[in-house]
Design an enzyme around this catalytic site. Sequence first.
Site, PDB file in Angstrom:
ATOM      1  N   ARG A  54     138.021  -7.388 -58.460  1.00  0.00           N
ATOM      2  CA  ARG A  54     137.690  -5.691 -58.344  1.00  0.00           C
ATOM      3  C   ARG A  54     136.579  -5.130 -58.432  1.00  0.00           C
ATOM      4  NH1 ARG A  54     142.092  -7.298 -58.235  1.00  0.00           N
ATOM      5  NH2 ARG A  54     143.899  -6.918 -59.484  1.00  0.00           N
ATOM      6  N   SER A  71     146.549   0.679 -63.900  1.00  0.00           N
ATOM      7  CA  SER A  71     145.792  -0.142 -64.845  1.00  0.00           C
ATOM      8  C   SER A  71     144.540   0.351 -65.293  1.00  0.00           C
ATOM      9  CB  SER A  71     145.559  -1.545 -64.664  1.00  0.00           C
ATOM     10  OG  SER A  71     146.982  -2.164 -64.275  1.00  0.00           O
ATOM     11  N   GLU A 116     138.415  -0.348 -65.387  1.00  0.00           N
ATOM     12  CA  GLU A 116     138.907  -0.530 -64.157  1.00  0.00           C
ATOM     13  C   GLU A 116     138.702   0.898 -63.344  1.00  0.00           C
ATOM     14  OE1 GLU A 116     142.227  -1.865 -61.106  1.00  0.00           O
ATOM     15  OE2 GLU A 116     142.002  -3.085 -62.973  1.00  0.00           O
TER      16      GLU A 116
END
Length: 337
Positions: A162, A237, A333
């Site tokens: 990520r 998420s 995130e």
Amino acid sequence: MEIVPDFSLKKYNTFGIEAKAKQFVAVHSVQELKTVLQENKTTQKFILGGGSNMLLTKDIGALVIHIDLKGKKIIEENNNFVWVESQAGESWHEFVLWTIDQNFGGLENMSLIPGNVGTTPVQNIGAYGTEIKDTFVSCEAMTIESQEMKTFAKDECHFGYRESIFKNEAKNQYIITSVVFKLTKTNHKINTSYGDISSELAKNNITNPSLKDVSNAVIAIRQSKLPDPKELGNSGSFFKNPILLKSDFEKIHQQFPDMKYFDISETEVKVPAGWLIEQAGFKGKRFGDAGIHKNQALVLVNYGNATGQEILNVSKDIQDTIFKTFGIHIEAEVNVI
């Protein structure tokens, strides 16, 4: 191409947060983007893609430039591979479905991820055992300061979990305008080993899955766990799965022997953040109009009129509780603005 003052961003972020842009403009070509940047050199700018990976906690006192460049095409192919270019404003999921319809393999495990193509390299998005970096060739980006175009090859993007150069060294310096992927035409590498894909296929008596079968399985799994942002505001998420050194994890694991984990290297393990949040008792909890989804503890939701600050407060409460309970720090995130 009109610059609109005092513009509502409620429809431009998947959390459905009511926040205003001081000014707003949508650009539909590289030339329009160049013009807007040239004519507003001294104005503070905020670049907006699909709005799927951000939490707005306040109004944006800047010129919001919405990247709405559309188009996709094959730029090269041989017997085994095809190089496909997509403009930044294309819906990621629609682009994935288009590649599957052409029988191009490589993106099927990332079906139904919200957002636009242009922001996928920033986050190095991934799902069910695949990431953008697996098929990424290059991207074109415009330098915000000088409006010059630059091509970033894969190794220049510094992809991590990520992570990419666009989140770190090059943050706020470039606007990605298009992305090129190298996909398979034959001998597709069907990946069904991750998560529930194989059990979803077995449920449908599929033993020799096609790209479409894998995509359909991923869509079914995601729909069973994740709310549709059009019906319930969310950003997928909210947290990254924490990565721990094995030496640190072993001490924690002795205390919590049921803790789920995946080996990712000889020295590191990944712990599912969703498991930690669920064990801490947050799954399905609601705090006013902000809450944690009942089917997937990783997903924070807006039940209607939550503010970004209220959702942020819930996320901080989760982080604090996880750290106090397990000694593990979980990172957001989602970009908090």
